[in-house]
Design a protein around this motif. Sequence first.
Motif, mmCIF file in Angstrom:
data_model
loop_
_atom_site.group_PDB
_atom_site.id
_atom_site.type_symbol
_atom_site.label_atom_id
_atom_site.label_comp_id
_atom_site.label_asym_id
_atom_site.label_seq_id
_atom_site.Cartn_x
_atom_site.Cartn_y
_atom_site.Cartn_z
ATOM 1 N N ARG A 100 110.919 -50.855 -31.410
ATOM 2 C CA ARG A 100 111.053 -50.133 -32.744
ATOM 3 C C ARG A 100 112.573 -50.037 -33.001
ATOM 4 N N ARG A 101 113.350 -49.843 -31.933
ATOM 5 C CA ARG A 101 114.770 -49.958 -32.074
ATOM 6 C C ARG A 101 115.408 -51.255 -32.571
ATOM 7 N N VAL A 102 114.939 -52.365 -32.179
ATOM 8 C CA VAL A 102 115.168 -53.818 -32.632
ATOM 9 C C VAL A 102 114.379 -53.997 -33.947
ATOM 10 N N ILE A 103 113.181 -53.689 -34.280
ATOM 11 C CA ILE A 103 112.565 -54.136 -35.231
ATOM 12 C C ILE A 103 113.195 -53.255 -36.836
ATOM 13 N N ASP A 104 113.872 -51.902 -36.387
ATOM 14 C CA ASP A 104 114.350 -51.441 -37.507
ATOM 15 C C ASP A 104 115.531 -52.068 -38.189
ATOM 16 N N GLN A 105 116.077 -52.892 -37.381
ATOM 17 C CA GLN A 105 117.518 -53.465 -37.891
ATOM 18 C C GLN A 105 117.213 -54.650 -38.785
ATOM 19 N N ILE A 106 115.738 -55.321 -38.382
ATOM 20 C CA ILE A 106 115.551 -56.597 -39.394
ATOM 21 C C ILE A 106 114.427 -56.275 -40.433
ATOM 22 N N ARG A 107 113.956 -55.180 -40.421
ATOM 23 C CA ARG A 107 112.892 -54.945 -41.539
ATOM 24 C C ARG A 107 113.503 -55.097 -42.867
ATOM 25 N N GLY A 108 113.134 -55.812 -43.865
ATOM 26 C CA GLY A 108 113.515 -55.966 -45.345
ATOM 27 C C GLY A 108 114.466 -57.007 -45.442
ATOM 28 N N ARG A 109 114.886 -57.807 -44.430
ATOM 29 C CA ARG A 109 116.072 -58.621 -44.172
ATOM 30 C C ARG A 109 115.416 -60.109 -44.539
ATOM 31 N N SER A 110 116.067 -61.233 -44.931
ATOM 32 C CA SER A 110 115.606 -62.538 -45.071
ATOM 33 C C SER A 110 115.372 -63.090 -43.792
ATOM 34 N N TYR A 111 114.654 -64.222 -43.712
ATOM 35 C CA TYR A 111 114.298 -64.821 -42.418
ATOM 36 C C TYR A 111 115.494 -65.168 -41.655
ATOM 37 N N GLU A 112 116.428 -66.013 -42.290
ATOM 38 C CA GLU A 112 117.743 -66.445 -41.899
ATOM 39 C C GLU A 112 118.663 -65.511 -41.210
ATOM 40 N N GLU A 113 118.665 -64.327 -41.863
ATOM 41 C CA GLU A 113 119.744 -63.234 -41.558
ATOM 42 C C GLU A 113 118.919 -62.511 -40.363
ATOM 43 N N ALA A 114 117.690 -62.300 -40.128
ATOM 44 C CA ALA A 114 116.965 -61.731 -39.128
ATOM 45 C C ALA A 114 117.210 -62.603 -37.729
ATOM 46 N N LEU A 115 117.027 -63.810 -38.072
ATOM 47 C CA LEU A 115 117.275 -64.646 -36.842
ATOM 48 C C LEU A 115 118.647 -64.555 -36.081
ATOM 49 N N MET A 116 119.506 -64.552 -37.148
ATOM 50 C CA MET A 116 121.017 -64.554 -36.545
ATOM 51 C C MET A 116 121.306 -62.903 -36.114
ATOM 52 N N ILE A 117 120.724 -61.867 -36.474
ATOM 53 C CA ILE A 117 120.718 -60.428 -35.964
ATOM 54 C C ILE A 117 120.104 -60.511 -34.704
ATOM 55 N N LEU A 118 119.012 -60.988 -34.548
ATOM 56 C CA LEU A 118 118.320 -61.045 -33.156
ATOM 57 C C LEU A 118 118.906 -61.821 -32.044
ATOM 58 N N GLU A 119 119.506 -62.858 -32.503
ATOM 59 C CA GLU A 119 120.488 -63.835 -31.336
ATOM 60 C C GLU A 119 121.639 -62.863 -30.920
ATOM 61 N N LEU A 120 122.270 -62.168 -32.045
ATOM 62 C CA LEU A 120 123.367 -61.504 -31.626
ATOM 63 C C LEU A 120 123.070 -60.178 -31.062
ATOM 64 N N MET A 121 122.087 -59.379 -30.959
ATOM 65 C CA MET A 121 122.064 -58.176 -30.477
ATOM 66 C C MET A 121 121.782 -58.436 -28.997
ATOM 67 N N PRO A 122 122.439 -57.020 -28.423
ATOM 68 C CA PRO A 122 122.448 -57.198 -26.710
ATOM 69 C C PRO A 122 121.165 -56.667 -26.225
ATOM 70 N N TYR A 123 119.936 -56.226 -26.618
ATOM 71 C CA TYR A 123 118.750 -55.823 -26.088
ATOM 72 C C TYR A 123 117.856 -56.544 -25.609
ATOM 73 N N ARG A 124 117.136 -56.354 -24.545
ATOM 74 C CA ARG A 124 116.300 -57.305 -23.975
ATOM 75 C C ARG A 124 115.121 -57.546 -24.966
#
Length: 160
Positions: free
Chosen positions: A28-52
């Motif tokens: 949920r800690r990761v999902i809360d960061q990408i909810r409501g964002r565009s697909y391309e923006e979410a992929l960039m955020i997920l690539e750069l976040m340090p969580y497993r």
Amino acid sequence: MIKKKKKKSYTSVYALGQYISMSAHKARRVIDQIRGRSYEEALMILELMPYRGCYPIFKLVYSAAANASHNKGFKETNLVISKAEVNQGNTVKKLKPRARGRSYPIKRSTCHITIVLEDISLYQQYEEYLMYLKKPGCSNENINLTCYDTYSSGGPWDKK
């Protein structure tokens, strides 16, 4: 148990990941960061976040976009994450042997993740159509828009 009928949505596609070996709280800690964002923006955020937990969620978002482009023919630039939820799954319980014949319990928690992508190009076309109607030179005579009242049955007791 009462089952609700789901409406068919023509603009949304989903991907479901079940029994992912991570706790629901960490996902949920990761999902809360990408909810409501565009697909391309979410992929960039997920690539750069340090969580497993980012990698399985990254794979799910990518899979949902592949479903959208293959099954419904949506463009990936128009996709937005409209709904992302994490539910708690089963807990795998094991016993680890310790000294003097004792044992300690080991609990591996799992979670179920649902990602829903929605195509916003239809909404953008609708907004452009409304802007077209608001222009001063536009004539509304040849456009026929009718709205039907779904709640009234047309009887004598219906208030109007």
